[in-house]
Design an enzyme around this catalytic site. Structure first.
Site, PDB file in Angstrom:
ATOM      1  N   LYS A   9       0.834  -1.206   0.000  1.00 13.94           N
ATOM      2  CA  LYS A   9       0.000   0.000   0.000  1.00 13.94           C
ATOM      3  C   LYS A   9       0.872   1.261   0.000  1.00 13.94           C
ATOM      4  O   LYS A   9       2.090   1.195   0.238  1.00 13.94           O
ATOM      5  CB  LYS A   9      -0.931  -0.047   1.221  1.00 13.94           C
ATOM      6  CG  LYS A   9      -1.919  -1.231   1.164  1.00 13.94           C
ATOM      7  CD  LYS A   9      -2.883  -1.193   2.338  1.00 13.94           C
ATOM      8  CE  LYS A   9      -3.866  -2.347   2.278  1.00 13.94           C
ATOM      9  NZ  LYS A   9      -4.883  -2.268   3.357  1.00 13.94           N
ATOM     10  N   TYR A  49     -12.706  -2.830  -2.991  1.00 11.65           N
ATOM     11  CA  TYR A  49     -13.209  -2.755  -1.614  1.00 11.65           C
ATOM     12  C   TYR A  49     -14.732  -2.674  -1.596  1.00 11.65           C
ATOM     13  O   TYR A  49     -15.310  -1.983  -0.752  1.00 11.65           O
ATOM     14  CB  TYR A  49     -12.575  -1.565  -0.891  1.00 11.65           C
ATOM     15  CG  TYR A  49     -11.116  -1.772  -0.514  1.00 11.65           C
ATOM     16  CD1 TYR A  49     -10.691  -2.924   0.154  1.00 11.65           C
ATOM     17  CD2 TYR A  49     -10.160  -0.797  -0.796  1.00 11.65           C
ATOM     18  CE1 TYR A  49      -9.359  -3.118   0.512  1.00 11.65           C
ATOM     19  CE2 TYR A  49      -8.814  -0.983  -0.438  1.00 11.65           C
ATOM     20  CZ  TYR A  49      -8.439  -2.142   0.220  1.00 11.65           C
ATOM     21  OH  TYR A  49      -7.120  -2.323   0.586  1.00 11.65           O
ATOM     22  N   ARG A  85      -1.710 -14.408   4.583  1.00 15.29           N
ATOM     23  CA  ARG A  85      -2.523 -13.736   5.609  1.00 15.29           C
ATOM     24  C   ARG A  85      -1.886 -13.926   6.998  1.00 15.29           C
ATOM     25  O   ARG A  85      -1.900 -13.015   7.818  1.00 15.29           O
ATOM     26  CB  ARG A  85      -3.968 -14.268   5.610  1.00 15.29           C
ATOM     27  CG  ARG A  85      -4.758 -14.040   4.315  1.00 15.29           C
ATOM     28  CD  ARG A  85      -5.268 -12.634   4.135  1.00 15.29           C
ATOM     29  NE  ARG A  85      -6.156 -12.191   5.179  1.00 15.29           N
ATOM     30  CZ  ARG A  85      -6.937 -11.099   5.065  1.00 15.29           C
ATOM     31  NH1 ARG A  85      -6.937 -10.356   3.948  1.00 15.29           N
ATOM     32  NH2 ARG A  85      -7.698 -10.709   6.052  1.00 15.29           N
ATOM     33  N   ARG A 102       2.323  -6.657   9.632  1.00 12.64           N
ATOM     34  CA  ARG A 102       1.555  -5.549  10.209  1.00 12.64           C
ATOM     35  C   ARG A 102       1.955  -5.308  11.669  1.00 12.64           C
ATOM     36  O   ARG A 102       2.036  -4.154  12.105  1.00 12.64           O
ATOM     37  CB  ARG A 102       0.059  -5.840  10.077  1.00 12.64           C
ATOM     38  CG  ARG A 102      -0.442  -5.642   8.630  1.00 12.64           C
ATOM     39  CD  ARG A 102      -1.804  -6.248   8.416  1.00 12.64           C
ATOM     40  NE  ARG A 102      -2.446  -5.792   7.193  1.00 12.64           N
ATOM     41  CZ  ARG A 102      -3.580  -6.320   6.714  1.00 12.64           C
ATOM     42  NH1 ARG A 102      -4.175  -7.303   7.352  1.00 12.64           N
ATOM     43  NH2 ARG A 102      -4.104  -5.862   5.596  1.00 12.64           N
ATOM     44  N   ASN A 112      -1.948   0.064   6.925  1.00 14.26           N
ATOM     45  CA  ASN A 112      -1.474  -1.236   7.413  1.00 14.26           C
ATOM     46  C   ASN A 112      -0.615  -1.993   6.385  1.00 14.26           C
ATOM     47  O   ASN A 112      -0.582  -3.217   6.364  1.00 14.26           O
ATOM     48  CB  ASN A 112      -2.648  -2.075   7.940  1.00 14.26           C
ATOM     49  CG  ASN A 112      -3.681  -2.349   6.876  1.00 14.26           C
ATOM     50  OD1 ASN A 112      -3.497  -1.985   5.711  1.00 14.26           O
ATOM     51  ND2 ASN A 112      -4.757  -3.003   7.242  1.00 14.26           N
ATOM     52  N   HIS A 115      -1.915  -5.542   1.405  1.00 13.56           N
ATOM     53  CA  HIS A 115      -3.172  -6.248   1.131  1.00 13.56           C
ATOM     54  C   HIS A 115      -2.851  -7.674   0.696  1.00 13.56           C
ATOM     55  O   HIS A 115      -1.889  -7.881  -0.051  1.00 13.56           O
ATOM     56  CB  HIS A 115      -3.948  -5.561  -0.002  1.00 13.56           C
ATOM     57  CG  HIS A 115      -5.057  -6.420  -0.536  1.00 13.56           C
ATOM     58  ND1 HIS A 115      -6.302  -6.468   0.055  1.00 13.56           N
ATOM     59  CD2 HIS A 115      -5.089  -7.317  -1.556  1.00 13.56           C
ATOM     60  CE1 HIS A 115      -7.047  -7.355  -0.602  1.00 13.56           C
ATOM     61  NE2 HIS A 115      -6.335  -7.879  -1.581  1.00 13.56           N
ATOM     62  N   GLU A 126      -9.043 -10.852  -7.934  1.00 13.81           N
ATOM     63  CA  GLU A 126      -8.134  -9.717  -7.737  1.00 13.81           C
ATOM     64  C   GLU A 126      -6.972  -9.760  -8.731  1.00 13.81           C
ATOM     65  O   GLU A 126      -6.548  -8.725  -9.242  1.00 13.81           O
ATOM     66  CB  GLU A 126      -7.650  -9.691  -6.280  1.00 13.81           C
ATOM     67  CG  GLU A 126      -8.789  -9.295  -5.332  1.00 13.81           C
ATOM     68  CD  GLU A 126      -8.459  -9.382  -3.854  1.00 13.81           C
ATOM     69  OE1 GLU A 126      -7.376  -9.895  -3.488  1.00 13.81           O
ATOM     70  OE2 GLU A 126      -9.303  -8.924  -3.054  1.00 13.81           O
TER      71      GLU A 126
HETATM   72  N1  UDP Z   1      -9.732  -0.414   6.986  1.00 11.67           N
HETATM   73  C1  UDP Z   1      -9.905   0.840   7.561  1.00 11.67           C
HETATM   74  N2  UDP Z   1     -10.637   0.939   8.729  1.00 11.67           N
HETATM   75  C2  UDP Z   1     -11.218  -0.138   9.324  1.00 11.67           C
HETATM   76  C3  UDP Z   1     -11.049  -1.412   8.726  1.00 11.67           C
HETATM   77  C4  UDP Z   1     -10.307  -1.517   7.568  1.00 11.67           C
HETATM   78  O1  UDP Z   1      -9.414   1.836   7.036  1.00 11.67           O
HETATM   79  O2  UDP Z   1     -11.874   0.020  10.374  1.00 11.67           O
HETATM   80  C5  UDP Z   1      -8.930  -0.540   5.763  1.00 11.67           C
HETATM   81  C6  UDP Z   1      -7.587  -1.224   6.012  1.00 11.67           C
HETATM   82  O3  UDP Z   1      -6.596  -0.598   5.205  1.00 11.67           O
HETATM   83  C7  UDP Z   1      -7.868  -2.643   5.539  1.00 11.67           C
HETATM   84  C8  UDP Z   1      -8.798  -2.382   4.355  1.00 11.67           C
HETATM   85  O4  UDP Z   1      -9.641  -1.326   4.810  1.00 11.67           O
HETATM   86  O5  UDP Z   1      -6.696  -3.340   5.182  1.00 11.67           O
HETATM   87  C9  UDP Z   1      -9.626  -3.563   3.912  1.00 11.67           C
HETATM   88  O6  UDP Z   1     -10.325  -4.071   5.000  1.00 11.67           O
HETATM   89  P1  UDP Z   1     -10.508  -5.649   5.209  1.00 11.67           P
HETATM   90  O7  UDP Z   1     -11.537  -5.818   6.281  1.00 11.67           O
HETATM   91  O8  UDP Z   1     -10.732  -6.317   3.900  1.00 11.67           O
HETATM   92  O9  UDP Z   1      -9.088  -6.067   5.846  1.00 11.67           O
HETATM   93  P2  UDP Z   1      -7.828  -6.852   5.231  1.00 11.67           P
HETATM   94  O10 UDP Z   1      -8.375  -7.949   4.347  1.00 11.67           O
HETATM   95  O11 UDP Z   1      -6.994  -5.843   4.476  1.00 11.67           O
HETATM   96  O12 UDP Z   1      -7.090  -7.391   6.432  1.00 11.67           O
HETATM   97 MG    MG Z   2      -9.759  -7.836   2.833  1.00 13.63          MG
END
Ligand code: UDP
Ligand code: MG
Length: 132
Positions: A9, A49, A85, A102, A112, A115, A126
């Site tokens: 990111k 997203y 993950r 992270r 964070n 992705h 994706e």
């Molecule tokens: N995010 C955010 N606020 C939140 C939760 C998520 O800004 O409260 C952002 C964060 O960058 C995250 C992304 O949205 O990585 C996508 O969210 P997801 O739940 O898919 O998490 P990930 O799969 O990235 O762990």
């Molecule tokens: Mg996600």
């Protein structure tokens, strides 16, 4: 063999952590089979997203993801979707253990660093979205 979509990111790029994160992926034994730097626009982020478009934080997430370039990658390896993950740690840096990407590097639950696809279906969607 499995493949997954990984994206470094804008915070990762801006903080000069591309090499740090890539080396963790390589040390784990996964292979990077495609990689490019790109700028994202709002339409692709609304698609990527789509599960978050109704969240309060969605506009801030879009601003963040358009604040600079990202590094898009295809990563391959045995069980690499779940494995990446685990290497990344949970979304919120406050819950991410030391030793995870992270946990060691992320500043917030939005900024964070990385992705990673969360299932075989999203991985293929994706990869198609970002690599065509
Ligand atoms: N995010 C955010 N606020 C939140 C939760 C998520 O800004 O409260 C952002 C964060 O960058 C995250 C992304 O949205 O990585 C996508 O969210 P997801 O739940 O898919 O998490 P990930 O799969 O990235 O762990
Ligand atoms: Mg996600």
């Amino acid at each position: 063999m499995e493949r997954t979509y990984i994206m470094l990111k804008p915070d990762c790029v801006e903080r000069g952590l591309i090499g740090e994160v890539i080396s963790r992926i390589e040390r784990k034994g996964y292979q990077i089979t495609a990689m490019k730097m790109m700028h994202l626009d709002e339409p692709i982020l609304r698609e990527h997203y789509s599960h978050l478009v109704n969240e309060d934080f969605f506009p801030l997430l879009v601003d963040f993801m358009m604040s600079g370039p990202v590094v898009a990658m295809i990563v391959e390896g045995e069980d690499c979707i779940a494995g990446m993950r685990r290497l990344m740690g949970p979304t919120n840096n406050a819950n991410a253990a030391p030793g995870t990407i992270r946990g060691d590097l992320a500043c917030s639950n939005r900024l964070n660093i990385i992705h990673g696809s969360d299932s075989p279906e999203t991985a293929e969607a994706e990869i198609k979205r970002f690599f065509g």
